[in-house]
Design a protein around this motif. Structure first.
Motif, PDB file in Angstrom:
ATOM      1  N   MET A  24       0.755  -1.217   0.071  1.00  6.69           N
ATOM      2  CA  MET A  24       0.035   0.049   0.126  1.00  6.69           C
ATOM      3  C   MET A  24       0.815   1.360   0.016  1.00  6.69           C
ATOM      4  N   THR A  25       2.077   1.198   0.753  1.00  5.71           N
ATOM      5  CA  THR A  25       2.911   2.313   0.922  1.00  5.71           C
ATOM      6  C   THR A  25       3.352   2.565  -0.503  1.00  5.71           C
ATOM      7  N   ALA A  26       3.787   1.459  -1.117  1.00  6.52           N
ATOM      8  CA  ALA A  26       4.484   1.525  -2.601  1.00  6.52           C
ATOM      9  C   ALA A  26       3.455   2.187  -3.574  1.00  6.52           C
ATOM     10  N   CYS A  27       2.235   1.698  -3.405  1.00  9.98           N
ATOM     11  CA  CYS A  27       1.178   2.288  -4.230  1.00  9.98           C
ATOM     12  C   CYS A  27       1.124   3.707  -4.321  1.00  9.98           C
ATOM     13  N   VAL A  28       1.031   4.178  -2.866  1.00 10.07           N
ATOM     14  CA  VAL A  28       1.186   5.614  -2.846  1.00 10.07           C
ATOM     15  C   VAL A  28       2.167   6.093  -3.197  1.00 10.07           C
ATOM     16  N   ALA A  29       3.406   5.774  -3.332  1.00  8.85           N
ATOM     17  CA  ALA A  29       4.522   6.190  -3.789  1.00  8.85           C
ATOM     18  C   ALA A  29       4.503   6.270  -5.138  1.00  8.85           C
ATOM     19  N   ALA A  30       3.766   5.281  -5.711  1.00  8.01           N
ATOM     20  CA  ALA A  30       3.880   5.218  -7.476  1.00  8.01           C
ATOM     21  C   ALA A  30       2.957   6.473  -7.764  1.00  8.01           C
ATOM     22  N   SER A  31       1.746   6.487  -6.976  1.00  8.11           N
ATOM     23  CA  SER A  31       1.158   7.827  -7.600  1.00  8.11           C
ATOM     24  C   SER A  31       1.813   9.136  -7.226  1.00  8.11           C
ATOM     25  N   VAL A  32       2.655   9.314  -6.430  1.00 13.70           N
ATOM     26  CA  VAL A  32       3.521  10.413  -6.454  1.00 13.70           C
ATOM     27  C   VAL A  32       4.597  10.680  -7.413  1.00 13.70           C
ATOM     28  N   VAL A  33       4.988   9.470  -7.891  1.00 16.68           N
ATOM     29  CA  VAL A  33       5.870   9.304  -9.145  1.00 16.68           C
ATOM     30  C   VAL A  33       5.223   9.850 -10.399  1.00 16.68           C
ATOM     31  N   ASP A  34       4.064   9.244 -10.322  1.00 15.84           N
ATOM     32  CA  ASP A  34       3.195   9.474 -11.476  1.00 15.84           C
ATOM     33  C   ASP A  34       2.619  10.862 -11.865  1.00 15.84           C
ATOM     34  N   GLN A  35       2.622  11.474 -10.497  1.00 10.84           N
ATOM     35  CA  GLN A  35       2.218  12.892 -10.509  1.00 10.84           C
ATOM     36  C   GLN A  35       3.393  14.097 -10.909  1.00 10.84           C
ATOM     37  N   GLY A  36       4.652  13.204 -10.898  1.00  7.34           N
ATOM     38  CA  GLY A  36       5.827  14.048 -11.423  1.00  7.34           C
ATOM     39  C   GLY A  36       6.521  14.543 -10.134  1.00  7.34           C
ATOM     40  N   LEU A  37       6.101  14.279  -8.742  1.00  5.89           N
ATOM     41  CA  LEU A  37       6.742  14.895  -7.714  1.00  5.89           C
ATOM     42  C   LEU A  37       7.822  14.289  -7.397  1.00  5.89           C
ATOM     43  N   LEU A  38       8.163  12.927  -7.754  1.00  2.00           N
ATOM     44  CA  LEU A  38       9.269  12.208  -7.230  1.00  2.00           C
ATOM     45  C   LEU A  38       9.592  11.302  -8.637  1.00  2.00           C
ATOM     46  N   ARG A  39      10.843  11.034  -8.596  1.00  4.35           N
ATOM     47  CA  ARG A  39      10.996   9.851  -9.515  1.00  4.35           C
ATOM     48  C   ARG A  39      11.441   8.513  -8.871  1.00  4.35           C
TER      49      ARG A  39
END
Length: 397
Positions: free
Chosen positions: A104-119
């Motif tokens: 679940m934490t990884a899924c949240v991280a992926a959403s932040v990456v998809d948004q372009g806020l992280l890579r």
């Protein structure tokens, strides 16, 4: 806190008759869970309920099981909320899932990456420069992907030894002086990143399982979004997927929720909640294993994975789904985004197991999208995880 390292094929010496004789659990009543068609004559529902009840007869206090394909969900529960009480486990009760929280934490991280806020390749030095400046040089180039895949080499915090090392080094006075969660987290992470890296000893290059690494993930996510992990979990995962999640042990929601159980001496006992400063410090590990949920919500979470693996549109972040699809070609034992790949009976599975506070959980997802199974228990014994694995694996056959 005991957040177990996942195993691709759980194995334990099974001493079931001996354990049953010790704790006297052979005659617990069972309660039927909801889900699917709800038809008590549905043979698949009967089969699922039978498996849950069998696990109770094997010595587990309470059990919740679930099965899903892309269109249907079935759940069943059996046993008790708490030893010494007659209250039966109910389908709407919470069960703690421990390290299964990591996906679940990884899924949240992926959403932040998809948004372009992280890579995925964002480093600690780039995202957390003040923390990285005080860290050992080896950690400064650690990436978000490294942390999510346990390739950062930070201490594990899977047992009491690491907790004791931290407490002894920090000192009681310093720990007691920190009251705010953000200050506690910053203090802990500064200490963590000044400890020598742990060397990988297994077959997967660089792989060192670490609950503490997921605290670093949560800090990176907070830095990128301005929101803490629990808020991100609700906004980016629970609401889009239609899940009801609770952060903390089930009993923290109320006294009528299940208690965790573990062997103390030669007897199985309900475990008391951690309180005070101990609970405040262990709460830092929530991104690695703090979620509790109902069995049906866990089944819905897995069902979204099945639909995504079949190529259907889902609320899951596209970057998360791409990583899962790539795991279909990974070797057995490979770990990514909270899941381990396992090959069994000619099929590839995503698998993860977790344990915390006298609760255990196991989830299996077929990488071809054909089906998923799960089991929760409010019991930790020497053979309980092996029992859960055997039962869930049989559902997938």
């Amino acid at each position: 806190m005991n957040l177990k390292t996942p195993s691709a094929a759980p194995s334990a010496a099974l001493h079931r008759r001996q354990w049953l004789a010790t704790v006297g659990l052979g005659a617990l009543l069972s309660a039927c869970g909801g889900g699917g068609s709800g038809d008590p004559l549905d043979p698949e529902q009967v089969r699922l309920q039978s498996r849950a009840s069998d696990l109770v007869s094997e010595g587990l206090v309470g059990v919740a099981m679930g099965w899903a394909d892309a269109r249907e969900i079935r759940t069943a529960v059996a046993g008790l909320r708490r030893l010494g009480d007659s209250a039966l486990l109910e389908p709407g009760d919470l069960m703690a899932i421990g390290s299964n929280t990591k996906a679940m934490t990884a899924c949240v991280a992926a959403s932040v990456v998809d948004q372009g806020l992280l890579r995925w390749d964002s480093t600690l030095a780039q995202v957390l420069p003040e923390l990285a400046r005080e860290a050992l040089p080896v950690y400064r180039s650690v990436t978000l992907r490294d942390l999510l895949g346990h390739r950062a080499g930070v201490m594990a915090f899977t047992d009491q030894a690491d907790i004791d090392a931290f407490e002894q080094h920090a000192g009681d006075e310093a720990l007691a002086g920190l009251q705010q969660p953000a200050d506690m987290q910053a203090f802990f992470l500064r200490w963590l990143l000044q400890q020598p890296p742990v060397r990988a000893t297994g077959e997967i290059p660089g792989y060192v399982y670490s609950n503490a690494g997921y605290i670093l993930v949560s800090r990176m996510l907070a830095s990128a979004t301005g929101q803490d992990w629990s808020t991100l979990l609700e906004l980016r995962l629970a609401k889009p997927l239609g899940l009801s999640l609770f952060v903390g042990a089930p009993l923290r929601q109320g006294p009528n929720q299940p208690a965790g159980h573990a062997g103390q001496g030669r007897r199985l006992q309900p475990l008391a909640l951690r309180e005070g400063m101990e609970q405040a410090w262990l709460g830092l590990l929530d991104p690695a294993g703090g979620v509790s949920l109902r069995v049906r919500d866990d089944a819905v979470w897995l069902q979204w994975h099945l639909r995504a693996l079949r190529g259907e549109a889902t609320p899951l972040p596209p970057g998360y789904v791409r990583e899962l699809l790539e795991m279909a070609h990974a070797t057995t034992g490979n770990y990514s985004l909270g899941w381990v790949v396992q090959a069994r009976h000619g099929a590839n599975w995503l698998l993860h197991s977790g344990a915390i506070g006298g609760f255990e959980a196991l989830s299996i997802v077929a990488l071809d999208g054909s089906g998923a199974g799960l089991a929760h228990s409010n019991t930790t014994t020497p053979d309980s995880m092996a029992l859960l694995f055997d039962s869930v694996a049989a559902l997938m056959a």
